[in-house]
Design a protein around this motif. Structure first.
Motif, PDB file in Angstrom:
ATOM      1  N   ILE A  12       0.844  -1.206   0.000  1.00  0.00           N
ATOM      2  CA  ILE A  12       0.000   0.000   0.000  1.00  0.00           C
ATOM      3  C   ILE A  12       0.874   1.249   0.000  1.00  0.00           C
ATOM      4  CG2 ILE A  12      -1.603   1.363   1.395  1.00  0.00           C
ATOM      5  CD1 ILE A  12      -2.820  -1.365   2.292  1.00  0.00           C
ATOM      6  N   ARG A  13       1.890   1.265   0.853  1.00  0.00           N
ATOM      7  CA  ARG A  13       2.790   2.433   0.901  1.00  0.00           C
ATOM      8  C   ARG A  13       3.501   2.635  -0.434  1.00  0.00           C
ATOM      9  NH1 ARG A  13       4.145   0.354   5.968  1.00  0.00           N
ATOM     10  NH2 ARG A  13       6.055  -0.562   5.105  1.00  0.00           N
ATOM     11  N   GLU A  14       3.943   1.535  -1.038  1.00  0.00           N
ATOM     12  CA  GLU A  14       4.658   1.625  -2.308  1.00  0.00           C
ATOM     13  C   GLU A  14       3.773   2.240  -3.390  1.00  0.00           C
ATOM     14  OE1 GLU A  14       6.833  -1.287  -5.624  1.00  0.00           O
ATOM     15  OE2 GLU A  14       5.923  -2.150  -3.817  1.00  0.00           O
ATOM     16  N   MET A  15       2.516   1.791  -3.475  1.00  0.00           N
ATOM     17  CA  MET A  15       1.627   2.298  -4.510  1.00  0.00           C
ATOM     18  C   MET A  15       1.219   3.756  -4.250  1.00  0.00           C
ATOM     19  SD  MET A  15       1.130   0.380  -7.024  1.00  0.00           S
ATOM     20  CE  MET A  15       2.452  -0.799  -7.174  1.00  0.00           C
ATOM     21  N   MET A  16       0.992   4.099  -2.989  1.00  0.00           N
ATOM     22  CA  MET A  16       0.629   5.488  -2.678  1.00  0.00           C
ATOM     23  C   MET A  16       1.780   6.425  -2.990  1.00  0.00           C
ATOM     24  SD  MET A  16      -1.765   5.153   0.737  1.00  0.00           S
ATOM     25  CE  MET A  16      -2.274   6.879   0.662  1.00  0.00           C
ATOM     26  N   ASP A  17       3.009   5.969  -2.767  1.00  0.00           N
ATOM     27  CA  ASP A  17       4.175   6.793  -3.104  1.00  0.00           C
ATOM     28  C   ASP A  17       4.377   6.860  -4.612  1.00  0.00           C
ATOM     29  OD1 ASP A  17       4.643   7.221  -0.433  1.00  0.00           O
ATOM     30  OD2 ASP A  17       6.199   5.686  -0.245  1.00  0.00           O
ATOM     31  N   LEU A  18       4.219   5.723  -5.306  1.00  0.00           N
ATOM     32  CA  LEU A  18       4.454   5.665  -6.741  1.00  0.00           C
ATOM     33  C   LEU A  18       3.540   6.618  -7.497  1.00  0.00           C
ATOM     34  CD1 LEU A  18       5.824   4.287  -9.203  1.00  0.00           C
ATOM     35  CD2 LEU A  18       3.952   2.612  -9.155  1.00  0.00           C
TER      36      LEU A  18
ATOM     37  N   VAL B 161      -7.542   3.683  -8.667  1.00  0.00           N
ATOM     38  CA  VAL B 161      -7.970   2.682  -9.653  1.00  0.00           C
ATOM     39  C   VAL B 161      -6.766   2.127 -10.407  1.00  0.00           C
ATOM     40  CG1 VAL B 161      -9.344   2.287 -11.731  1.00  0.00           C
ATOM     41  CG2 VAL B 161     -10.248   3.730  -9.926  1.00  0.00           C
ATOM     42  N   ILE B 162      -5.881   3.013 -10.815  1.00  0.00           N
ATOM     43  CA  ILE B 162      -4.687   2.563 -11.553  1.00  0.00           C
ATOM     44  C   ILE B 162      -3.758   1.782 -10.634  1.00  0.00           C
ATOM     45  CG2 ILE B 162      -2.632   3.356 -12.797  1.00  0.00           C
ATOM     46  CD1 ILE B 162      -4.321   5.772 -13.731  1.00  0.00           C
ATOM     47  N   ALA B 163      -3.537   2.301  -9.429  1.00  0.00           N
ATOM     48  CA  ALA B 163      -2.580   1.676  -8.504  1.00  0.00           C
ATOM     49  C   ALA B 163      -3.000   0.268  -8.113  1.00  0.00           C
ATOM     50  CB  ALA B 163      -2.429   2.550  -7.259  1.00  0.00           C
ATOM     51  N   LYS B 164      -4.298   0.043  -7.927  1.00  0.00           N
ATOM     52  CA  LYS B 164      -4.721  -1.282  -7.456  1.00  0.00           C
ATOM     53  C   LYS B 164      -4.405  -2.361  -8.483  1.00  0.00           C
ATOM     54  CE  LYS B 164      -9.584  -1.763  -8.830  1.00  0.00           C
ATOM     55  NZ  LYS B 164     -10.944  -1.970  -8.339  1.00  0.00           N
TER      56      LYS B 164
ATOM     57  N   VAL C 239      -5.458  18.987 -14.826  1.00  0.00           N
ATOM     58  CA  VAL C 239      -4.285  18.973 -15.702  1.00  0.00           C
ATOM     59  C   VAL C 239      -3.039  18.465 -14.987  1.00  0.00           C
ATOM     60  CG1 VAL C 239      -5.090  20.745 -17.294  1.00  0.00           C
ATOM     61  CG2 VAL C 239      -3.928  21.435 -15.199  1.00  0.00           C
ATOM     62  N   GLY C 240      -2.883  18.806 -13.713  1.00  0.00           N
ATOM     63  CA  GLY C 240      -1.713  18.336 -12.985  1.00  0.00           C
ATOM     64  C   GLY C 240      -1.691  16.826 -12.845  1.00  0.00           C
ATOM     65  N   THR C 241      -2.848  16.242 -12.486  1.00  0.00           N
ATOM     66  CA  THR C 241      -2.938  14.789 -12.344  1.00  0.00           C
ATOM     67  C   THR C 241      -2.801  14.099 -13.699  1.00  0.00           C
ATOM     68  OG1 THR C 241      -4.384  15.071 -10.433  1.00  0.00           O
ATOM     69  CG2 THR C 241      -4.342  12.903 -11.435  1.00  0.00           C
ATOM     70  N   LYS C 242      -3.364  14.707 -14.742  1.00  0.00           N
ATOM     71  CA  LYS C 242      -3.195  14.150 -16.089  1.00  0.00           C
ATOM     72  C   LYS C 242      -1.716  14.021 -16.425  1.00  0.00           C
ATOM     73  CE  LYS C 242      -7.443  15.568 -18.450  1.00  0.00           C
ATOM     74  NZ  LYS C 242      -8.011  16.347 -19.576  1.00  0.00           N
ATOM     75  N   GLN C 243      -0.951  15.072 -16.142  1.00  0.00           N
ATOM     76  CA  GLN C 243       0.467  15.054 -16.462  1.00  0.00           C
ATOM     77  C   GLN C 243       1.180  13.935 -15.714  1.00  0.00           C
ATOM     78  OE1 GLN C 243       2.600  18.659 -15.448  1.00  0.00           O
ATOM     79  NE2 GLN C 243       3.957  18.411 -17.193  1.00  0.00           N
TER      80      GLN C 243
ATOM     81  N   TYR D  85       0.299  10.663 -17.503  1.00  0.00           N
ATOM     82  CA  TYR D  85       1.039  10.509 -18.757  1.00  0.00           C
ATOM     83  C   TYR D  85       2.467  10.037 -18.483  1.00  0.00           C
ATOM     84  CZ  TYR D  85      -2.700  13.576 -20.523  1.00  0.00           C
ATOM     85  OH  TYR D  85      -3.916  14.139 -20.830  1.00  0.00           O
ATOM     86  N   GLN D  86       3.099  10.644 -17.498  1.00  0.00           N
ATOM     87  CA  GLN D  86       4.477  10.274 -17.183  1.00  0.00           C
ATOM     88  C   GLN D  86       4.548   8.848 -16.644  1.00  0.00           C
ATOM     89  OE1 GLN D  86       5.480  13.529 -14.593  1.00  0.00           O
ATOM     90  NE2 GLN D  86       6.006  14.894 -16.271  1.00  0.00           N
ATOM     91  N   LEU D  87       3.540   8.462 -15.840  1.00  0.00           N
ATOM     92  CA  LEU D  87       3.499   7.093 -15.319  1.00  0.00           C
ATOM     93  C   LEU D  87       3.370   6.087 -16.464  1.00  0.00           C
ATOM     94  CD1 LEU D  87       3.217   4.999 -13.007  1.00  0.00           C
ATOM     95  CD2 LEU D  87       0.745   5.442 -13.093  1.00  0.00           C
ATOM     96  N   LEU D  88       2.492   6.374 -17.421  1.00  0.00           N
ATOM     97  CA  LEU D  88       2.305   5.452 -18.545  1.00  0.00           C
ATOM     98  C   LEU D  88       3.599   5.281 -19.329  1.00  0.00           C
ATOM     99  CD1 LEU D  88      -1.214   6.492 -19.940  1.00  0.00           C
ATOM    100  CD2 LEU D  88      -0.650   4.666 -18.331  1.00  0.00           C
ATOM    101  N   ARG D  89       4.311   6.381 -19.548  1.00  0.00           N
ATOM    102  CA  ARG D  89       5.559   6.268 -20.296  1.00  0.00           C
ATOM    103  C   ARG D  89       6.602   5.486 -19.492  1.00  0.00           C
ATOM    104  NH1 ARG D  89       6.559   5.421 -25.096  1.00  0.00           N
ATOM    105  NH2 ARG D  89       5.056   7.051 -25.662  1.00  0.00           N
TER     106      ARG D  89
END
Length: 508
Positions: A380-386, A410-413, A433-437, A440-444
């Motif tokens: 849980i900590r790892e995903m919340m940080d990621l 939703v994505i982290a789970k 917009v901030g969360t979108k960015q 996008y970076q996570l997907l890449r």
């Protein structure tokens, strides 16, 4: 030219537990104007309109309507004052008809019974006002796609003859055609003298519609200005409180490895026809086209949700039979599906952030049927940080988080499973917009680490900025493949409408 406000808020404060949602917030809106409220998820916009519409009560501050102090103890009280809100989360009852939903609060009666003929006529008038004449008033809401339900929600509000109409991400689930109709309706209502409060994360909508804008950040009013007086970058910097860097991460060269996922001749009922393509490790493969052209069904078919799917799916060159989501997430290369509607398909809102995060991965976190709590807490900590999930405590209900943070959950789970094939169904709808960015970076980063990503989006900018290739769908078929510099708005739009001379069938 100055406009006298019909409604004002001053010094509004609201806290939830130890979290301050609004602090000294203010807002003034006028008749015959469309006033846009801008800000990231968590900026306080939702709390502001909930106070305005009587859903929650402020801890401090004043509100004035026509110069008189008001306080709405319930949504009904706000409605009686002429204030109606169309929330992003729909309030329709699926098992009732469109007409029943539109006049649910006050149906027409005759001899003590509901007057069905009058009810149908009023529903038809409300649908026409909303530009949705094609929706049958006797249709069951549960049988309508999400975009048409949103149009019914708008008609429901217009049937009450509002003085002030609040729209919270009201176009986020709509098709391009419906958006155009809603814009025409809003412009007409403005001309008729309504005061409209408009919340959207789509900057092009603000540019087209708004007369006035107010920006909120961290629960405070930051600025108000006339629409068009600030550049897009200036507005975004006001929202996020820092300089706005380029939104999309750079694309590396297209992967040259052999395909991980191959689809050949996939079909389902009359919604999918002869779908064939291949996707490589490290690739973000986009799905384009107008909404409702089979993109959602394709993702569901690949994840094993649909029954009676024809065709062949190969993973690493081997044919696989995916009989359901459990099989998909434990396939030779496990899959994950990020669904379209986080509220109903992605999360259990009353449950905690922690429980939502670990739900798909409980088998991996258990031994002999007993959950290893230490491993669970570490995951849980790892995903919340990621994903930089902002939650005071993972034990709080996930429904208490902002929309952007809910989407991160939703994505982290699903990332907890370590999926190598990730299917995304319009994952940034209604996200700031901030969360979108960040997404996008996570997907890449996931693609760079070797994941294969199939990414459906209704936002052309996302397809252009994120994807290595785009498969454009029309009427349940892939009609064109675009790669590299070919991925332009012109090519996406012309292919989406299957214009003569523009479409060509793509084969992996």
């Amino acid at each position: 030219m100055a406009f006298d406000p019909i409604f004002q808020m001053e010094g509004i404060a609201k806290s939830y537990g130890g979290v301050r949602a609004l602090e000294e917030a203010r807002l003034a809106i006028s008749t015959g104007r469309i006033h846009a409220v801008l800000g990231e998820n968590g900026a306080g916009k939702s709390t502001l309109i909930k106070i305005m519409s009587g859903v929650v009560q402020p801890d401090a501050g004043t509100m004035r309507l026509d110069g008189q102090a008001v306080r709405f103890a319930t949504p009904k009280a706000a409605n009686e004052a002429g204030i109606f809100c169309i929330f992003q989360e729909l309030s329709l009852i699926p098992d009732l008809s469109v007409a029943d939903n539109i006049d649910l609060a006050d149906p027409p009666r005759r001899f003590g019974l509901i007057d069905r003929r009058t009810q149908r006529r009023l529903a038809e008038e409300a649908l026409a006002k909303a530009g949705a004449e094609d929706i049958h008033p006797l249709a069951q809401v549960r049988d309508l796609p999400l975009s048409r339900r949103q149009m019914v929600e708008i008609a429901k509000a217009l049937a009450r003859r509002p003085r002030i109409l609040i729209l919270d991400e009201a176009t986020s689930a709509l098709t391009a055609g419906d958006v155009a109709r809603v814009f025409a309706v809003l412009k007409r209502l403005r001309a008729e003298g309504l005061a409209l409060l408009y919340i959207s994360h789509r900057m092009h909508e603000i540019e087209e519609l708004a007369d006035d804008c107010s920006v909120f950040r961290n629960g405070r009013h930051v600025a108000s200005y006339a629409a068009g007086s600030k550049s897009g970058n200036e507005v975004v910097e006001l929202m996020i409180g820092r300089e706005y860097s380029h939104v999309f991460p750079p694309k590396p060269p297209l992967p040259q490895e052999g395909p991980v996922l191959e689809v050949q001749g996939l079909g389902w009922e009359d919604r999918l026809t002869d779908i064939s393509f291949a996707a490589r490790p490290g690739e973000i493969l986009g799905l384009g086209g107008l909404d409702g052209q089979g993109q959602r069904e394709l993702l569901l078919a690949l994840f094993g949700v649909l029954r009676g799917v024809a065709g062949v799916v190969r993973i690493n060159g081997h044919p696989v039979s995916i009989g359901g989501p459990r099989a998909a997430k434990s396939a030779p290369l496990p899959m994950a599906l990020i669904p379209e509607d986080r509220k109903t398909e992605g999360l259990m809102l009353p449950m905690s952030v922690a429980d939502n995060l670990t739900m798909p991965a409980l088998d991996n976190l258990s031994q002999f049927g007993v959950i290893d709590r230490r491993r669970e807490a570490a995951a849980i900590r790892e995903m919340m940080d990621l994903l930089a999930i902002k939650a005071a405590d993972p034990a709080i209900p996930v429904g208490a988080l902002s929309g952007g943070n809910q989407q991160k959950v939703v994505i982290a789970k699903w990332l907890m499973l370590g999926p190598r094939i990730i299917l995304l169904n319009d994952p940034t709808r209604g996200i700031d917009v901030g969360t979108k960015q960040e997404i996008y970076q996570l997907l890449r980063r996931l693609a760079d680490a070797g994941s294969t990503i199939l990414f459906y989006s209704t936002d052309y900018d996302e397809l252009i900025g994120c994807c290595d290739r785009v498969l454009v769908m029309y009427d349940g078929m892939i009609v064109r493949e675009l790669a590299g510099d070919e991925i332009t708005e012109h090519a996406l739009v012309s292919s989406a409408f299957s214009l003569p001379g523009k479409a060509e069938v793509a084969h992996g």
